[in-house]
Design a protein around this motif. Structure first.
Motif, PDB file in Angstrom:
ATOM      1  N   VAL A   1      28.841   7.312  96.847  1.00  0.00           N
ATOM      2  CA  VAL A   1      27.721   6.724  97.552  1.00  0.00           C
ATOM      3  C   VAL A   1      28.044   6.964  99.138  1.00  0.00           C
ATOM      4  CG1 VAL A   1      27.370   4.968  95.497  1.00  0.00           C
ATOM      5  CG2 VAL A   1      29.118   4.409  97.360  1.00  0.00           C
ATOM      6  N   ALA A   2      27.037   6.806  99.706  1.00  0.00           N
ATOM      7  CA  ALA A   2      26.852   7.055 101.150  1.00  0.00           C
ATOM      8  C   ALA A   2      26.015   5.898 101.894  1.00  0.00           C
ATOM      9  CB  ALA A   2      26.680   8.319 101.679  1.00  0.00           C
ATOM     10  N   ASP A   3      26.802   5.149 102.955  1.00  0.00           N
ATOM     11  CA  ASP A   3      26.015   4.472 104.009  1.00  0.00           C
ATOM     12  C   ASP A   3      24.958   5.236 104.497  1.00  0.00           C
ATOM     13  OD1 ASP A   3      24.908   2.569 105.488  1.00  0.00           O
ATOM     14  OD2 ASP A   3      26.759   1.344 105.637  1.00  0.00           O
ATOM     15  N   PRO A   4      23.787   5.321 104.459  1.00  0.00           N
ATOM     16  CA  PRO A   4      22.866   6.150 105.417  1.00  0.00           C
ATOM     17  C   PRO A   4      22.813   5.412 107.027  1.00  0.00           C
ATOM     18  CG  PRO A   4      21.501   4.654 104.023  1.00  0.00           C
ATOM     19  CD  PRO A   4      22.835   4.423 103.753  1.00  0.00           C
ATOM     20  N   GLU A   5      23.407   4.241 107.033  1.00  0.00           N
ATOM     21  CA  GLU A   5      23.313   3.956 108.482  1.00  0.00           C
ATOM     22  C   GLU A   5      24.742   4.053 109.104  1.00  0.00           C
ATOM     23  OE1 GLU A   5      22.280  -0.213 108.357  1.00  0.00           O
ATOM     24  OE2 GLU A   5      20.431  -0.101 107.427  1.00  0.00           O
ATOM     25  N   SER A   6      25.783   4.114 108.447  1.00  0.00           N
ATOM     26  CA  SER A   6      27.043   4.239 109.122  1.00  0.00           C
ATOM     27  C   SER A   6      27.607   5.598 108.931  1.00  0.00           C
ATOM     28  CB  SER A   6      27.935   3.239 108.694  1.00  0.00           C
ATOM     29  OG  SER A   6      28.282   3.489 107.419  1.00  0.00           O
ATOM     30  N   GLY A   7      27.217   6.374 107.669  1.00  0.00           N
ATOM     31  CA  GLY A   7      27.680   7.461 107.212  1.00  0.00           C
ATOM     32  C   GLY A   7      29.045   7.219 106.331  1.00  0.00           C
ATOM     33  N   ALA A   8      29.396   6.256 106.372  1.00  0.00           N
ATOM     34  CA  ALA A   8      30.693   5.958 105.403  1.00  0.00           C
ATOM     35  C   ALA A   8      30.501   6.446 103.947  1.00  0.00           C
ATOM     36  CB  ALA A   8      31.096   4.512 105.551  1.00  0.00           C
ATOM     37  N   VAL A   9      31.408   6.936 103.435  1.00  0.00           N
ATOM     38  CA  VAL A   9      31.057   7.419 102.145  1.00  0.00           C
ATOM     39  C   VAL A   9      32.234   6.860 100.952  1.00  0.00           C
ATOM     40  CG1 VAL A   9      31.311   9.294 100.191  1.00  0.00           C
ATOM     41  CG2 VAL A   9      30.566   9.828 102.657  1.00  0.00           C
ATOM     42  N   HIS A  10      31.912   6.325  99.782  1.00  0.00           N
ATOM     43  CA  HIS A  10      32.627   5.692  99.156  1.00  0.00           C
ATOM     44  C   HIS A  10      32.515   6.074  97.638  1.00  0.00           C
ATOM     45  CE1 HIS A  10      33.478   2.626 102.094  1.00  0.00           C
ATOM     46  NE2 HIS A  10      32.092   2.795 102.408  1.00  0.00           N
ATOM     47  N   GLU A  11      33.804   5.921  96.865  1.00  0.00           N
ATOM     48  CA  GLU A  11      33.578   6.337  95.475  1.00  0.00           C
ATOM     49  C   GLU A  11      33.519   5.086  94.718  1.00  0.00           C
ATOM     50  OE1 GLU A  11      36.952   8.581  94.054  1.00  0.00           O
ATOM     51  OE2 GLU A  11      36.395  10.311  95.137  1.00  0.00           O
TER      52      GLU A  11
ATOM     53  N   MET B   1      25.481  -1.427 100.353  1.00  0.00           N
ATOM     54  CA  MET B   1      24.539  -0.724 100.458  1.00  0.00           C
ATOM     55  C   MET B   1      24.099   0.262  99.080  1.00  0.00           C
ATOM     56  SD  MET B   1      23.309  -0.458 103.331  1.00  0.00           S
ATOM     57  CE  MET B   1      23.507  -1.329 104.753  1.00  0.00           C
ATOM     58  N   PRO B   2      22.884   0.522  99.094  1.00  0.00           N
ATOM     59  CA  PRO B   2      22.550   1.389  98.078  1.00  0.00           C
ATOM     60  C   PRO B   2      23.117   2.554  97.679  1.00  0.00           C
ATOM     61  CG  PRO B   2      20.778   1.519  99.593  1.00  0.00           C
ATOM     62  CD  PRO B   2      21.780   0.291 100.042  1.00  0.00           C
ATOM     63  N   PRO B   3      23.557   3.125  96.511  1.00  0.00           N
ATOM     64  CA  PRO B   3      24.319   4.306  96.306  1.00  0.00           C
ATOM     65  C   PRO B   3      23.282   5.620  96.387  1.00  0.00           C
ATOM     66  CG  PRO B   3      23.901   3.392  94.283  1.00  0.00           C
ATOM     67  CD  PRO B   3      23.232   2.264  95.196  1.00  0.00           C
ATOM     68  N   ARG B   4      23.751   6.472  97.302  1.00  0.00           N
ATOM     69  CA  ARG B   4      23.230   7.828  97.204  1.00  0.00           C
ATOM     70  C   ARG B   4      24.089   9.082  97.665  1.00  0.00           C
ATOM     71  NH1 ARG B   4      21.076  10.688 101.817  1.00  0.00           N
ATOM     72  NH2 ARG B   4      21.792   9.064 103.354  1.00  0.00           N
ATOM     73  N   PRO B   5      23.918   9.924  97.071  1.00  0.00           N
ATOM     74  CA  PRO B   5      24.656  11.172  97.442  1.00  0.00           C
ATOM     75  C   PRO B   5      24.598  11.647  98.794  1.00  0.00           C
ATOM     76  CG  PRO B   5      23.371  11.600  95.269  1.00  0.00           C
ATOM     77  CD  PRO B   5      22.880  10.119  95.843  1.00  0.00           C
ATOM     78  N   PRO B   6      25.714  11.858  99.326  1.00  0.00           N
ATOM     79  CA  PRO B   6      25.735  12.147 100.756  1.00  0.00           C
ATOM     80  C   PRO B   6      24.823  13.352 101.142  1.00  0.00           C
ATOM     81  CG  PRO B   6      27.930  11.979 100.022  1.00  0.00           C
ATOM     82  CD  PRO B   6      27.185  11.848  98.771  1.00  0.00           C
ATOM     83  N   THR B   7      24.541  14.229 100.506  1.00  0.00           N
ATOM     84  CA  THR B   7      23.673  15.337 100.608  1.00  0.00           C
ATOM     85  C   THR B   7      22.451  15.211 100.254  1.00  0.00           C
ATOM     86  OG1 THR B   7      24.145  16.423  98.742  1.00  0.00           O
ATOM     87  CG2 THR B   7      25.462  16.835 100.541  1.00  0.00           C
ATOM     88  N   GLN B   8      22.003  14.298  99.679  1.00  0.00           N
ATOM     89  CA  GLN B   8      20.454  13.864  99.216  1.00  0.00           C
ATOM     90  C   GLN B   8      19.531  13.535 100.355  1.00  0.00           C
ATOM     91  OE1 GLN B   8      19.914  10.823  96.486  1.00  0.00           O
ATOM     92  NE2 GLN B   8      17.787  10.711  96.761  1.00  0.00           N
ATOM     93  N   ARG B   9      18.682  14.477 100.552  1.00  0.00           N
ATOM     94  CA  ARG B   9      17.451  14.237 101.648  1.00  0.00           C
ATOM     95  C   ARG B   9      16.368  15.048 101.148  1.00  0.00           C
ATOM     96  NH1 ARG B   9      14.136  12.612 103.265  1.00  0.00           N
ATOM     97  NH2 ARG B   9      13.599  11.935 105.424  1.00  0.00           N
ATOM     98  N   THR B  10      16.445  15.808  99.947  1.00  0.00           N
ATOM     99  CA  THR B  10      15.109  16.727  99.825  1.00  0.00           C
ATOM    100  C   THR B  10      14.233  15.719  98.792  1.00  0.00           C
ATOM    101  OG1 THR B  10      16.176  17.065  97.534  1.00  0.00           O
ATOM    102  CG2 THR B  10      16.499  18.664  99.277  1.00  0.00           C
ATOM    103  N   ALA B  11      12.986  15.779  99.516  1.00  0.00           N
ATOM    104  CA  ALA B  11      11.886  14.848  98.781  1.00  0.00           C
ATOM    105  C   ALA B  11      11.324  15.422  97.697  1.00  0.00           C
ATOM    106  CB  ALA B  11      10.866  14.706 100.090  1.00  0.00           C
ATOM    107  N   PRO B  12      11.001  14.304  96.671  1.00  0.00           N
ATOM    108  CA  PRO B  12      10.507  14.650  95.438  1.00  0.00           C
ATOM    109  C   PRO B  12       9.072  15.279  95.560  1.00  0.00           C
ATOM    110  CG  PRO B  12      11.293  12.652  95.389  1.00  0.00           C
ATOM    111  CD  PRO B  12      11.359  12.952  96.606  1.00  0.00           C
TER     112      PRO B  12
END
Length: 316
Positions: A242-252, A1-12
């Motif tokens: 990184v967070a999986d936006p579909e399952s919510g799983a977080v990995h380092e 899954m593409p890396p993404r900080p778990p809290t990222q959701r603010t749009a540019p």
């Protein structure tokens, strides 16, 4: 899954907000942007499908060598004693259907916008290029466990209403069934037209290749793939959450390791090659839009290239 900080959701800046109270203003601004740039760089009302010779009877004219004898106008030929053929009137009404994937994986973006914003922008460009002259546009929108169908209707007001639904659809955890979403355009059977599938195509190609091939048998199919640069390579920023936006799983992920970055880039390249190969194998056109590039310019280049190929009698 593409890396993404778990809290990222603010749009540019410039991204599409999801709130219904702001959707109308944002979509009007987007329509103005699309109209100004596309009208200035492209001529013609059609994105892909060119009207064929048509089936409605028109006027008769004298037969010329090379004319299709199946179009012989026998009553006129009998009256004039000269062979005549019946011309046909081209069908000028185009019906376009969108299959829009709004899976949770689209709530990701590290450049100018989120992938979800790019999906709405691509749908707006398609609507602008196809809704003129009485042409109709409809959509099937897919989220996890749900398909929503909006019937094809003519007019800019109806197209804007469709785009508003896309812009205000709340994200749901999980992935939409892309194969089922595409297959929804095959039922019920429709007259020949244009079908546009907009997705990040992260699902296994085996799950959507067959429905896409079936769709391409009858319709002119365009697959618009949206992606973010971080889905292609990892930055060297040390330990990355990184967070999986579909399952919510977080990995380092230790991005300082060059082997990790190389393996990621290699796997991502293979994944994108498989997606492109699956789309190409069914005879569909393929347009790739990135969150770090000028998506309008990419659309202009694609449409201009497709039209040039058609006028030369070649295929895309």
């Amino acid at each position: 899954m593409p890396p993404r900080p778990p809290t990222q959701r603010t749009a540019p800046p410039g991204a599409l907000p999801l709130g219904a109270d702001r959707a109308r203003t944002t979509l009007n601004r987007l329509q103005l942007l699309v109209t100004r740039r596309l009208d200035g760089l492209l001529q013609g009302d059609y994105l892909g499908l060119l009207p064929g010779p048509g089936s409605e009877p028109g006027e008769s004219r004298e037969y010329r060598p090379g004319d299709d004898v199946r179009r012989m106008d026998w009553p006129v030929t009998a009256r004039t004693t000269q062979p005549h053929v019946r011309q046909t009137i081209a069908d000028r009404e185009l019906e376009t259907w969108l299959a829009v994937d709004l899976s949770a994986s689209l709530d990701f973006g590290t450049a100018r916008s989120l992938k979800r914003d790019l999906v709405v922008a691509a749908a707006a460009a398609v609507a602008h290029l196809t809704v003129r002259g009485g042409n109709r546009i409809g959509a099937v929108v897919g989220t996890h466990g749900e398909l929503r169908r909006m019937p094809a209707r003519p007019g800019r007001k109806e197209a804007q209403a469709l785009l508003k639904v896309l812009a205000t659809t709340e994200p749901r955890p999980g992935r939409a069934d892309l194969g089922e979403l595409i297959d929804a355009l095959n039922r019920p059977p429709r007259r020949r037209g244009q079908a546009v599938v907009i997705s990040d195509f992260l699902a296994d190609p085996a799950s959507w290749r067959r429905p896409l091939r079936k769709l391409a048998v009858r319709h002119d199919v365009l697959a618009i793939e949206v992606l973010d640069p971080r889905e292609l390579e990892l930055p060297n920023v040390g330990v990355l959450m990184v967070a999986d936006p579909e399952s919510g799983a977080v990995h380092e992920v230790q991005t300082a390791d060059p082997k990790v970055r190389a393996d990621y880039a290699r796997g991502a390249a293979a994944q994108r090659a498989a997606i492109a190969g699956a789309i190409r194998s069914v005879g569909a056109a393929h347009l790739r839009l990135r969150t770090d590039s000028d998506w309008l310019l990419d659309i202009v280049r694609f449409v201009a290239s497709a039209r040039h190929a058609r006028t030369r009698g070649t295929t895309r």
